[in-house]
Enzyme design. Sequence first.
Site, PDB file in Angstrom:
ATOM      1  CG  ASP A  45      47.602  37.062  37.585  1.00 11.03           C
ATOM      2  OD1 ASP A  45      46.652  36.976  38.380  1.00 11.03           O
ATOM      3  OD2 ASP A  45      48.787  36.818  37.918  1.00 11.03           O
ATOM      4  CE  LYS A 114      46.335  41.866  42.306  1.00  9.84           C
ATOM      5  NZ  LYS A 114      47.207  40.684  42.303  1.00  9.84           N
ATOM      6  CD  GLU A 181      44.421  34.901  46.703  1.00  6.97           C
ATOM      7  OE1 GLU A 181      44.992  35.785  46.022  1.00  6.97           O
ATOM      8  OE2 GLU A 181      43.897  33.898  46.190  1.00  6.97           O
TER       9      GLU A 181
HETATM   10  O1  KIV Z   1      44.148  38.056  39.456  1.00  5.78           O
HETATM   11  C1  KIV Z   1      43.333  38.078  40.379  1.00  5.78           C
HETATM   12  O2  KIV Z   1      42.132  37.838  40.193  1.00  5.78           O
HETATM   13  C2  KIV Z   1      43.803  38.392  41.723  1.00  5.78           C
HETATM   14  C3  KIV Z   1      42.799  38.311  42.820  1.00  5.78           C
HETATM   15  C4  KIV Z   1      42.798  36.922  43.340  1.00  5.78           C
HETATM   16  C5  KIV Z   1      43.049  39.306  43.883  1.00  5.78           C
HETATM   17  O3  KIV Z   1      44.947  38.668  41.912  1.00  5.78           O
END
Ligand code: KIV
Length: 275
Positions: A45, A114, A181
């Site tokens: 996202d 995710k 993160e």
């Molecule tokens: O959306 C994204 O790029 C992420 C990364 C920071 C892992 O969730």
Amino acid sequence: MAKVTIQKLQEMKQNGEKISYVTAYDFGQATLVEKAGIEMILVGDSMSMTMLGNDSTVPLTTDQMVHHIKAVVKGAPSPMIVGDLVFGSYNEGPEQAIRSANRLLKEGGCDVVKLEGCMPETVRRMVEAGIGVQGHIGLTPQTAGLLGGFKLQGKNMDAARKIVEQAKALEEAGAFSLVVECVPEELGRAITEAVKIPVIGIGAGRYCDGQVLVYHDLLGMFDRFRPKFVKKYADIGDQIVKALQDYKQEVRDVKFPSDEYVFGGLSKDDIGKIY
Ligand code: KIV
């Protein structure tokens, strides 16, 4: 490279082989990631900021996510493709999360999804429904406002313990992997050792089972801000600007198109007879 599966990632963790993971948001980017042999792609996202110019990840919709996943899937047959559940598409509970994940999987065509935060019951129900789920803990950009902004998480023992507990709860709920993160390196190591599933770090130090970075960050294509954990492997943004400036100058000077880029076949005299 053969199609990367959950089993393959698990084997890599067991063998101490590091997993590489990067975001991609369209067909062209995905083809390049495929060529590089990177194991996992996150249709993240983060596209809300890198591709659509928003100030945060929050405005992104599931329709937009599906649209981008479809393009990435066409460009990258080998890496595992992870679709990111967008803010507001899973925080009402397991039914909503399953419905949203089904859209990413069925309409988009990604392999797994995710989600951010520690919602073990939601993850458990999704896994029971046949959905592969990757968790995301530590700094969770969708709710960064509640965490004091884009800041290092788990800085004291209580906060660190809580994040390790979240990792264990998500593993217990059936998550096949975790993204962690922006935490101190030793906390990244503790989480990686505390669970059997692969832990992928972004700003979580060297001891995680793998690393993930945002495509635009690592290639030098996004300059609104750069977190400390981002290593720029190239300055593609600068190269693109230089190429565009050269093009503009050559158009202006009538140097482009030169002989090799034009079609012959008629003389000036022939064509003059038309008028
Ligand atoms: O959306 C994204 O790029 C992420 C990364 C920071 C892992 O969730």
